[in-house]
Design a protein around this motif. Structure first.
Motif, PDB file in Angstrom:
ATOM      1  N   GLY A  48       0.495  -1.257   0.165  1.00  0.00           N
ATOM      2  CA  GLY A  48      -0.004   0.039  -0.019  1.00  0.00           C
ATOM      3  C   GLY A  48       0.856   1.376   0.080  1.00  0.00           C
ATOM      4  N   LEU A  49       2.020   1.216  -0.051  1.00  0.00           N
ATOM      5  CA  LEU A  49       2.886   2.529  -0.111  1.00  0.00           C
ATOM      6  C   LEU A  49       2.823   3.021  -1.521  1.00  0.00           C
ATOM      7  N   LEU A  50       2.479   1.822  -2.435  1.00  0.00           N
ATOM      8  CA  LEU A  50       2.225   2.157  -3.905  1.00  0.00           C
ATOM      9  C   LEU A  50       3.754   2.597  -4.419  1.00  0.00           C
ATOM     10  N   ASP A  51       4.538   1.734  -4.031  1.00  0.00           N
ATOM     11  CA  ASP A  51       5.908   2.128  -4.601  1.00  0.00           C
ATOM     12  C   ASP A  51       6.336   0.810  -5.380  1.00  0.00           C
ATOM     13  N   ARG A  52       6.317   0.806  -6.745  1.00  0.00           N
ATOM     14  CA  ARG A  52       6.675  -0.392  -7.457  1.00  0.00           C
ATOM     15  C   ARG A  52       8.015  -0.944  -6.942  1.00  0.00           C
ATOM     16  N   GLU A  53       9.121  -0.140  -6.998  1.00  0.00           N
ATOM     17  CA  GLU A  53      10.281  -0.705  -6.483  1.00  0.00           C
ATOM     18  C   GLU A  53      10.427  -1.370  -5.101  1.00  0.00           C
ATOM     19  N   GLU A  54       9.525  -0.992  -4.178  1.00  0.00           N
ATOM     20  CA  GLU A  54       9.604  -1.565  -2.810  1.00  0.00           C
ATOM     21  C   GLU A  54       8.702  -2.815  -2.936  1.00  0.00           C
ATOM     22  N   VAL A  55       7.673  -2.822  -4.011  1.00  0.00           N
ATOM     23  CA  VAL A  55       6.982  -4.008  -4.198  1.00  0.00           C
ATOM     24  C   VAL A  55       7.659  -5.133  -4.912  1.00  0.00           C
ATOM     25  N   ARG A  56       8.816  -4.760  -5.719  1.00  0.00           N
ATOM     26  CA  ARG A  56       9.570  -5.400  -6.298  1.00  0.00           C
ATOM     27  C   ARG A  56      10.967  -6.247  -5.603  1.00  0.00           C
ATOM     28  N   ALA A  57      11.212  -5.258  -4.408  1.00  0.00           N
ATOM     29  CA  ALA A  57      11.950  -5.348  -3.511  1.00  0.00           C
ATOM     30  C   ALA A  57      11.423  -6.606  -2.523  1.00  0.00           C
ATOM     31  N   MET A  58      10.419  -6.528  -2.371  1.00  0.00           N
ATOM     32  CA  MET A  58       9.622  -7.451  -1.175  1.00  0.00           C
ATOM     33  C   MET A  58       9.532  -8.763  -1.969  1.00  0.00           C
ATOM     34  N   VAL A  59       9.414  -8.804  -3.299  1.00  0.00           N
ATOM     35  CA  VAL A  59       9.365 -10.032  -4.187  1.00  0.00           C
ATOM     36  C   VAL A  59      10.826 -10.558  -4.114  1.00  0.00           C
ATOM     37  N   ARG A  60      11.865  -9.796  -4.462  1.00  0.00           N
ATOM     38  CA  ARG A  60      13.105 -10.436  -4.585  1.00  0.00           C
ATOM     39  C   ARG A  60      13.633 -10.931  -3.156  1.00  0.00           C
ATOM     40  N   GLU A  61      12.976 -10.335  -2.030  1.00  0.00           N
ATOM     41  CA  GLU A  61      13.406 -10.849  -0.758  1.00  0.00           C
ATOM     42  C   GLU A  61      12.649 -12.117  -0.150  1.00  0.00           C
ATOM     43  N   GLY A  62      11.607 -12.515  -1.111  1.00  0.00           N
ATOM     44  CA  GLY A  62      11.006 -13.833  -0.900  1.00  0.00           C
ATOM     45  C   GLY A  62       9.442 -13.752  -0.464  1.00  0.00           C
ATOM     46  N   ALA A  63       8.762 -12.648  -0.538  1.00  0.00           N
ATOM     47  CA  ALA A  63       7.525 -12.575  -0.128  1.00  0.00           C
ATOM     48  C   ALA A  63       6.503 -13.741  -0.722  1.00  0.00           C
ATOM     49  N   ILE A  64       5.719 -14.377  -0.085  1.00  0.00           N
ATOM     50  CA  ILE A  64       4.886 -15.340  -0.433  1.00  0.00           C
ATOM     51  C   ILE A  64       3.518 -14.816  -1.229  1.00  0.00           C
ATOM     52  N   ALA A  65       3.481 -13.756  -0.782  1.00  0.00           N
ATOM     53  CA  ALA A  65       1.912 -12.941  -1.229  1.00  0.00           C
ATOM     54  C   ALA A  65       1.927 -11.553  -0.762  1.00  0.00           C
ATOM     55  N   PHE A  66       0.959 -11.016  -0.913  1.00  0.00           N
ATOM     56  CA  PHE A  66       0.700  -9.585  -0.378  1.00  0.00           C
ATOM     57  C   PHE A  66      -0.555  -9.610   0.164  1.00  0.00           C
ATOM     58  N   LYS A  67      -0.726  -8.627   1.366  1.00  0.00           N
ATOM     59  CA  LYS A  67      -1.985  -8.392   2.111  1.00  0.00           C
ATOM     60  C   LYS A  67      -2.566  -7.117   2.027  1.00  0.00           C
ATOM     61  N   ILE A  68      -3.785  -6.696   2.005  1.00  0.00           N
ATOM     62  CA  ILE A  68      -4.434  -5.633   1.860  1.00  0.00           C
ATOM     63  C   ILE A  68      -5.678  -5.789   2.930  1.00  0.00           C
ATOM     64  N   PHE A  69      -5.740  -4.533   3.590  1.00  0.00           N
ATOM     65  CA  PHE A  69      -7.016  -4.447   4.534  1.00  0.00           C
ATOM     66  C   PHE A  69      -8.047  -3.446   3.897  1.00  0.00           C
ATOM     67  N   LEU A  70      -9.271  -3.502   3.643  1.00  0.00           N
ATOM     68  CA  LEU A  70     -10.072  -2.495   3.059  1.00  0.00           C
ATOM     69  C   LEU A  70     -10.626  -1.609   4.155  1.00  0.00           C
ATOM     70  N   THR A  71     -10.029  -1.677   5.435  1.00  0.00           N
ATOM     71  CA  THR A  71     -10.503  -0.971   6.655  1.00  0.00           C
ATOM     72  C   THR A  71      -9.219   0.035   7.004  1.00  0.00           C
ATOM     73  N   SER A  72      -9.718   0.926   7.540  1.00  0.00           N
ATOM     74  CA  SER A  72      -8.763   1.984   8.009  1.00  0.00           C
ATOM     75  C   SER A  72      -7.862   1.245   9.265  1.00  0.00           C
ATOM     76  N   ALA A  73      -6.749   1.955   9.562  1.00  0.00           N
ATOM     77  CA  ALA A  73      -5.801   1.459  10.512  1.00  0.00           C
ATOM     78  C   ALA A  73      -6.446   1.642  12.044  1.00  0.00           C
ATOM     79  N   PRO A  74      -6.404   0.678  12.866  1.00  0.00           N
ATOM     80  CA  PRO A  74      -7.061   1.053  14.305  1.00  0.00           C
ATOM     81  C   PRO A  74      -6.166   2.298  14.947  1.00  0.00           C
ATOM     82  N   ALA A  75      -7.058   2.932  15.592  1.00  0.00           N
ATOM     83  CA  ALA A  75      -6.524   3.989  16.408  1.00  0.00           C
ATOM     84  C   ALA A  75      -5.277   3.978  17.078  1.00  0.00           C
ATOM     85  N   GLY A  76      -4.374   4.621  16.823  1.00  0.00           N
ATOM     86  CA  GLY A  76      -3.034   4.658  17.663  1.00  0.00           C
ATOM     87  C   GLY A  76      -2.065   3.472  17.047  1.00  0.00           C
ATOM     88  N   ARG A  77      -2.313   2.871  15.903  1.00  0.00           N
ATOM     89  CA  ARG A  77      -1.723   1.868  15.428  1.00  0.00           C
ATOM     90  C   ARG A  77      -1.175   2.033  13.957  1.00  0.00           C
TER      91      ARG A  77
END
Length: 458
Positions: free
Chosen positions: A118-147
């Motif tokens: 969700g940072l919407l940075d193509r190079e960081e997405v590519r970097a996570m794939v390079r480091e071995g990410a199994i998949a990606f996760k997205i919440f459709l909800t807002s972050a909990p307060a204080g977190r």
């Protein structure tokens, strides 16, 4: 009794250097340095828990890779997929590498890591794939307060940013797992209840009714019609949500999962154990539970996975009089195999189906099959021995999760069968109620290389 994809057969399983090298007829002439007598026991592929939280290194008082992977081993789970919620959120290649190194140091079982796009940075997405990410996760909800720092890059409640993230992940060839609850509608329901002075236990379910979940699923899958990403809907809880998911099955690369808590418990259990049963999305009604079982049996849902989420008793009790302030989540990895196998042994479905839901289907969906999720020649020797002749009654003192005092939903429940031994890559890590493995034995699991489009990482 070896549970293969083709059925249950009485066989000997020969393991060498962490791999299964032969499946032999009983009595075949062979020798081994170590012989395990599993007569009368099911030999299962170790469970693959594709939705798991230990949050390391965010909150060590709740749990970490060591404690929660020990819990996984005790439950017959040999591979966990750790979600990206941590401090900071796992949304860059550097952070994913740091978490990988932590897991390689501390985990008793194999582990994979989700990234947050969700940072919407193509190079960081590519970097996570390079480091071995199994998949990606997205919440459709807002972050909990204080977190906010735990969820930065993970929560995308506005559809333009969601659309952009789906496009980025579609380029990777990997799956995007979606926590599907519509944020504006959820917030409206919540504010209506607060305006009425409502803070009681039942407020939780009323603030997130099934149509909130169904609308979230509809939104993301409608957007994905124009994107073509691989979408997996997390923790489906209700008839309405399931029916909505079914509208898209066969029209795109879409799958869904559910969790033991939605298959074992209802909103009545929230009233029974209070804040310890607050989970997002909430526990539903018996009719929803029945629908989810049918969804598994007809293939609309492919997997049962825990959403294991450790918290402390202090955190759960702190806001007992205001359910909206209680953190959502509950442990459950130690009961995954027990709960599903219990029903199989009672004749509700076959043992082979149970194995598909807790191991094989998830491994296939996320691209680690046939290394994981199956008993077969050439596969990793991730094996769970399960004795159907015994019973298991859940008591706090037998559990290994650091959040075991919060495991109120399952406390006192009795299951047919017992996890006797858990073997990870040929080495016993749990046997007869004791952890005998070592921290760091767990291997980092990447998706099979063919999942990544040619040239993507160039």
């Amino acid at each position: 009794m070896v549970v293969l994809e083709t059925g249950v057969q009485t066989l000997d399983v020969l393991v060498q250097d962490g791999r299964i090298i032969a499946l032999l007829a009983p009595g075949s002439q062979t020798s081994a340095d170590d012989v395990i007598d599993a007569s009368g026991q099911y030999v299962l592929p170790g469970a693959v828990d594709i939705h798991f939280h230990c949050r390391a290194p965010a909150y060590p008082q709740r749990g970490d890779f060591a404690t929660e992977s020990m819990a996984a081993a005790a439950g017959g789970v040999t591979t966990i997929f750790e979600m990206p919620i941590s401090k900071p959120c796992c949304a860059t290649g550097d952070i994913l590498r740091s978490r990988r190194e932590l897991g390689q140091r501390d985990s008793y079982v194999n582990f994979a890591l989700y990234g947050a796009p969700g940072l919407l940075d193509r190079e960081e997405v590519r970097a996570m794939v390079r480091e071995g990410a199994i998949a990606f996760k997205i919440f459709l909800t807002s972050a909990p307060a204080g977190r906010n720092d735990e969820f930065e890059g993970l929560c995308l409640p506005d559809t333009p940013r969601l659309y952009q993230a789906l496009r980025l992940v579609a380029e990777t060839g990997l799956v995007t797992t979606i926590h599907a609850e519509d944020d504006p509608l959820l917030e409206w329901h919540t504010q209506q209840l607060i305006a009425q002075g409502r803070h009681d236990i039942t407020t939780h379910g009323e603030s997130r009714p099934p149509h909130v979940e169904a609308l979230g699923i509809s939104t993301v899958l409608t957007l994905n019609d124009a994107v073509g990403a691989k979408i997996h809907i997390a923790h489906v809880t209700s008839q309405h949500a399931l029916d909505t998911l079914r509208k898209w099955l066969g029209k795109g690369d879409v799958t869904g999962e559910t969790c033991p808590q939605y298959l074992q418990f209802t909103e009545d259990d929230l009233r029974r154990v209070g804040p310890y049963a607050k989970i997002n999305p909430p526990l539903r009604q018996q009719s929803d539970q029945d629908a989810l079982w049918e969804g598994l049996k007809d293939g609309s849902l492919i997997a049962i996975t825990t959403d294991h989420s450790p918290f402390t008793v202090e955190e759960k009790e702190r806001a007992r009089e205001d359910i909206l302030r209680v953190p959502p989540g509950a442990p459950g990895v130690e009961e995954l195999v027990l709960g599903v196998m219990d029903r199989a042994l009672r004749g509700e479905f076959s043992v082979e189906q149970a194995v598909q839901w807790i191991s094989t289907n998830g491994a296939k969906r996320f691209g680690i099959y046939p290394r994981k999720g199956v008993i077969a020649v050439g596969s990793d020797a991730d094996i769970t021995l399960y004795d159907p002749r015994e019973t298991t009654t859940i008591a706090q003192e037998m559990l290994f999760s650091k959040a075991k005092a919060c495991d109120k939903l399952y406390e006192g429940m009795r299951f047919q069968g017992r996890v006797v031994r858990t073997i990870v890559r040929g080495r016993t890590v749990f046997v007869d109620g004791a952890i005998v493995g070592e921290a760091g034995w767990g291997e980092f699991v990447r998706p099979n290389p063919e999942r990544i489009p040619a040239g993507y990482l160039d």
